[in-house]
Design a protein around this motif. Structure first.
Motif, short mmCIF file in Angstrom:
data_model
loop_
_atom_site.label_atom_id
_atom_site.label_comp_id
_atom_site.label_asym_id
_atom_site.label_seq_id
_atom_site.Cartn_x
_atom_site.Cartn_y
_atom_site.Cartn_z
N GLY A 10 0.82 -1.20 0.00
CA GLY A 10 0.00 0.00 0.00
C GLY A 10 0.86 1.25 0.00
N ALA A 18 0.22 5.68 -0.06
CA ALA A 18 -0.77 6.75 -0.01
C ALA A 18 -0.10 8.07 0.31
CB ALA A 18 -1.85 6.44 1.03
N LEU A 49 -6.75 12.58 3.10
CA LEU A 49 -6.20 11.64 2.12
C LEU A 49 -6.28 12.24 0.72
CD1 LEU A 49 -5.11 8.80 1.43
CD2 LEU A 49 -7.50 8.03 1.27
N GLN A 103 -4.46 7.16 -2.85
CA GLN A 103 -3.87 5.91 -2.37
C GLN A 103 -3.94 4.86 -3.46
OE1 GLN A 103 -5.57 3.21 0.33
NE2 GLN A 103 -7.70 3.73 -0.09
N VAL A 119 0.14 6.96 -7.18
CA VAL A 119 -0.41 7.83 -6.14
C VAL A 119 -0.07 9.29 -6.42
CG1 VAL A 119 -0.12 8.49 -3.70
CG2 VAL A 119 -0.54 6.10 -4.32
N LEU A 133 -10.33 0.83 3.68
CA LEU A 133 -9.21 1.04 4.59
C LEU A 133 -9.20 0.05 5.74
CD1 LEU A 133 -9.18 4.95 4.80
CD2 LEU A 133 -7.91 3.45 3.26
N ASN A 165 -3.08 -0.95 4.45
CA ASN A 165 -3.03 0.05 3.39
C ASN A 165 -2.05 1.15 3.76
OD1 ASN A 165 -4.71 2.47 4.65
ND2 ASN A 165 -5.77 0.57 5.18
N GLY A 166 -1.60 1.88 2.76
CA GLY A 166 -0.65 2.96 2.99
C GLY A 166 -1.26 4.18 3.62
N ALA A 167 -2.58 4.37 3.43
CA ALA A 167 -3.23 5.57 3.97
C ALA A 167 -3.15 5.61 5.50
CB ALA A 167 -4.70 5.60 3.52
#
Length: 343
Positions: A14, A16, A28, A31, A66, A303, A307-309
């Motif tokens: 991931g 974001a 955000l 992502q 992204v 989410l 995940n990267g977020a």
């Protein structure tokens, strides 16, 4: 402040980008996520070496995607955050290595983030974010915990699993029913066609008087019933057992969460982690909390998984409060085992 987050703790890559000012909840910007489910299905579970190699292939293309979606360039990144732990050592090293190399190339600071803190704070990216303080139910593949959360970095453990986590109970029960990988969502889908009261299954520690969890006994009960089925089990019996297994897990999670709220004297509950996407859990928690005037907050469904977020968010919220010191030193380590209470 634009924070780029990189998540690679297990079988999802991931990336974001979030925008954070000095006070408000970070926002955000974009992502991207790649799941390795198809690759690991043939093995019935995550193969760590394959996971690590796939992260290497995915993380930079995802970063480019992204930035393009956010309308930003590499020079617009102010901080690079990455998952430092817990997780698979090799997978964590990929994300940490890429994040630190990128930060070094840009001359930007880098921050390591606790994976579970990311899950814990992920509902702050929802349309209806919570307010502090609250009780958090963290339910993922490897963790089931109840915590009192007074602010970022102020966590008190109220109860946790003493053996299998709820996500493990879902996945292992699904595997015994021949549902493949990932097991949890497959079991939940099959449960829609069954009756939860067909088979009598245990609710371990339901009346223990404390806030700890145990799901190993439920897993054993499911195995015992599967063995009774024999090789010619009908699909309807499998659906009934799936429904009963899901209901047993949900009953325990709901009762313990309500007990934790009473213990903490709070009326706000946050549910985070992959199991938090389970529709039956949400339905029952919403109903029981509504009776008690308790507000329930969840991450957006997108989410709930890794995940990267959530990693970018956790780093941004720590930076806002002065709890993280962004560094321009690019040596790194990872912590495959890392107690959240030590953060």
């Amino acid at each position: 402040m634009n924070v780029l987050g990189v998540e690679s703790s297990c079988d999802e890559t991931g990336v974001a980008l979030v925008d954070a000012d000095t006070r408000g909840v970070p926002r955000l910007l974009a992502q991207a996520l790649h799941s390795q489910i198809d690759m690991h299905q043939a093995y019935g579970g995550v193969v760590p070496e394959l996971a690590s190699r796939d992260h290497i292939r995915r993380v930079l293309p995802l970063t480019g995607r992204v930035l393009a979606e956010a309308g930003c360039t590499l020079e617009d990144i102010d901080v690079v955050a990455y998952t430092r732990g817990p997780g698979l050592a090799g997978a964590l090293l990929v994300g940490a290595g890429v994040a630190c190399a990128l930060a070094a190339a840009l001359g930007k600071p880098v921050v390591g983030v606790h994976h579970l803190e990311g899950h814990l704070l992920s509902p702050f990216l929802a349309a209806d974010p919570p307010e502090f303080p609250f009780v958090a139910l963290l339910v993922s593949g490897g963790h089931t915990q109840l915590m009192r959360v007074d602010d970022v970095g102020r966590y008190e453990m109220l109860g946790e699993t003493i053996d299998d986590a709820a996500g493990e109970a879902f996945d292992k029960s699904a595997k015994m029913l021949g549902l493949g990988y990932p097991g949890g969502p497959a079991l939940a889908r099959l449960a829609e066609f069954g009756s939860a009261d067909t088979f009598e299954l245990p609710r371990p520690l339901l009346h223990s008087g404390n806030l700890d969890f145990s799901f190993a006994g439920l897993k054993t009960a499911v195995r015992t019933q599967v063995l009774k089925f024999g090789p010619n089990v009908c699909e309807q019996d499998k659906a009934h057992l799936a429904a009963g297994t899901q209901q047993a897990i949900v009953d325990v999670l709901v009762k313990k969460s309500l007990a934790a709220l009473k213990h903490a004297g709070l009326r706000r509950l946050v549910v985070a982690g992959g199991v938090g996407a389970n529709a039956r859990l949400r339905e029952q928690l919403n109903a029981e909390c509504a009776k008690r005037g308790v507000q329930v907050h969840y991450p957006e469904l997108a989410l709930c998984t890794d995940n990267g977020a959530m990693i970018a968010l956790a780093a941004a919220m720590r930076l806002q409060r002065g709890l993280a010191q962004p560094r321009l030193q690019y040596g790194f380590d990872v912590q495959p085992r890392w107690d959240l209470s030590t953060v």
